[in-house]
Structures are given as structure tokens and as C-alpha cells.
Write a protein that holds these residues in place. Structure first.
Motif, short mmCIF file in Angstrom:
data_model
loop_
_atom_site.label_atom_id
_atom_site.label_comp_id
_atom_site.label_asym_id
_atom_site.label_seq_id
_atom_site.Cartn_x
_atom_site.Cartn_y
_atom_site.Cartn_z
N LEU A 169 2.62 -45.80 -30.48
CA LEU A 169 2.49 -45.39 -29.08
C LEU A 169 3.84 -44.94 -28.52
N VAL A 170 3.80 -43.93 -27.65
CA VAL A 170 5.03 -43.45 -26.99
C VAL A 170 4.80 -43.46 -25.48
N ILE A 171 5.84 -43.81 -24.73
CA ILE A 171 5.77 -43.80 -23.27
C ILE A 171 6.68 -42.68 -22.75
N VAL A 172 6.13 -41.81 -21.88
CA VAL A 172 6.93 -40.73 -21.28
C VAL A 172 6.83 -40.88 -19.76
N ASN A 207 10.81 -32.63 -22.36
CA ASN A 207 11.39 -31.88 -23.48
C ASN A 207 11.95 -32.77 -24.57
N ALA A 208 12.57 -33.88 -24.17
CA ALA A 208 13.10 -34.82 -25.17
C ALA A 208 11.96 -35.39 -26.01
N PHE A 209 10.85 -35.69 -25.35
CA PHE A 209 9.70 -36.22 -26.08
C PHE A 209 9.11 -35.17 -27.03
N LEU A 210 8.97 -33.92 -26.55
CA LEU A 210 8.37 -32.87 -27.39
C LEU A 210 9.24 -32.60 -28.62
N SER A 211 10.56 -32.66 -28.46
CA SER A 211 11.47 -32.50 -29.62
C SER A 211 11.22 -33.62 -30.63
N VAL A 225 1.33 -31.38 -17.14
CA VAL A 225 0.24 -30.53 -17.64
C VAL A 225 0.72 -29.76 -18.86
N GLU A 226 1.93 -29.19 -18.75
CA GLU A 226 2.50 -28.42 -19.87
C GLU A 226 2.78 -29.33 -21.07
N VAL A 227 3.27 -30.53 -20.79
CA VAL A 227 3.54 -31.49 -21.88
C VAL A 227 2.24 -31.81 -22.61
#
Length: 210
Positions: free
Chosen positions: A6-9, A39-43, A66-68
Motif C-alpha cells: 500500500l502507498v499513501i499520497v 509527481n514523486a509518487f508517479l516516479s 484526477v490526473e494522478v
């Protein structure tokens, strides 16, 4: 027992801390990372081997949630997205679900609701907190009202108002006095129970009268 990553953003450290504490108590969940920007999460996601579920806030400092969400579903279609937000607008909830989120809960949800929603999403179900369910099942305001009956002239005036025409130019075209146009405008506002012209146009459009 399989363990889900699991990741929390979320850009609020106190929220991240609170969510982390709750998740750590669940044996079948492992926190693979926490991020305060999209952006840090998407990387991270591009390099990650497997992420099962993301707890995602909508309001982030760099990129809209929404974009994420859309990017997550592109980069890793199997990763589930559970939105945790303060936004309680029905349109935003719908938007997130349409863009691939599997669940939505408000930040005032109980810890039990959060854990239930996480497990429901991981099991392939759509998970909504009680308050979000109530918002989604409430009829929209315009569904509660009957479509007002308009005369042919009122429909004419309404369309001209929606086109941005002034009362003076409407009066000229219809060969009536400006006072008559203002009377039609007032009657329209009353029939739609609209407080201003923008609200009138919005309601008329929702009722498919424009």
C-alpha cells in the motif's frame, strides 16, 4: 497470508501519520511508501515492482488527484485507487470513479470505515464510506423539481439570455419594450427559483431547455 503493498499520497504529514498508524495495525497490509506530491509518487510507481493499492488525496501541491489517478491506471492497471478527500461534491466523486478509482471516502470517516474500504477495494469491490454513499444516493436538486412550464416567448427570451444578449437588444429584436423583456426575465428567474442569470442558465441547461 498474502501481504498487500500500500502507498499513501497526501500532502498533510498529520494525515499520512494517522493513516500509517491505522494501516500498520493490519497484518495483511504493508506500507511500501508515503508521498506528499503526485509527481514523486508517479516516479516511484514507474520503478515499483508491484503496488496493490494507493490511498490518494485529490488536492496535491503539484498535480491534480484526477490526473494522478488516470496515470496510475495507465502505468499500473492492476493497482487499486482509494480516494481519501475532504471534497464532498457529488460531481467530484463521480469524476474520480469514472477515472478509475475503486473507492471514495471523506477524511472524517472512522478508522473502521477506512479499513473496511481498503479491504473491499482489494477484494475488487467499489467501496464508499457511509457519508459518500448518502451523497451519491440523494437525488440531485434539479431532479426534485418539476420542469417549469414556459411559454413560447419565455423560451425565446431564455435562449437569448443564454446567448449573452442584453435586455435592450432582446427588446429590439422582439419589437417589445425593455420593460416587457425584464418582466419575462423576472418570471423565468421565479419559475426556476434562480438567484441570478448564471444560475438560471445552468438550471435551464440541466433541464435540457437550452
Amino acid at each position: 497470508m498474502s501481504v498487500n503493498k500500500l502507498v499513501i499520497v497526501d500532502d498533510h504529514p498529520i494525515v499520512v501519520q494517522g493513516l500509517s498508524t491505522l494501516i500498520q495495525a493490519e497484518e495483511d497490509l504493508h506500507i511500501a511508501g508515503t508521498f506528499t506530491t503526485g509527481n514523486a509518487f508517479l516516479s516511484f510507481l514507474k520503478e515499483a515492482e508491484r503496488i496493490d493499492i494507493v490511498l490518494l488525496d485529490i488536492t496535491l501541491p503539484d498535480i491534480n488527484g484526477v490526473e494522478v489517478c488516470k496515470e496510475i491506471k495507465k502505468l499500473s492497471p492492476d493497482t487499486k485507487v482509494l480516494i481519501i478527500s475532504n471534497h464532498s461534491e457529488r460531481s467530484i466523486i463521480m469524476q474520480m470513479l469514472q477515472h478509475g478509482a475503486s473507492g471514495y471516502l471523506l477524511k472524517n470517516a472512522s478508522s473502521e470505515e477506512l479499513v473496511r474500504c481498503v479491504h473491499d477495494v482489494l477484494a475488487g469491490r467499489i467501496a464508499l464510506s457511509a457519508e459518500v454513499t448518502a451523497i451519491m444516493t440523494r437525488p440531485l436538486q434539479n431532479e426534485l423539481k418539476d420542469i417549469p412550464h414556459l411559454t413560447k416567448r419565455e423560451i425565446q427570451v431564455l435562449n437569448m439570455i443564454a446567448a449573452g444578449r442584453t435586455s435592450a437588444s432582446i427588446a429590439d429584436e422582439l419589437c417589445v419594450s425593455q420593460f416587457t423583456v425584464e418582466t419575462h426575465r423576472r418570471n423565468l428567474m421565479q419559475k426556476f427559483d434562480a438567484s441570478n442569470t448564471a444560475a438560471l442558465i445552468k438550471m435551464a441547461a440541466e433541464q435540457k431547455l437550452l
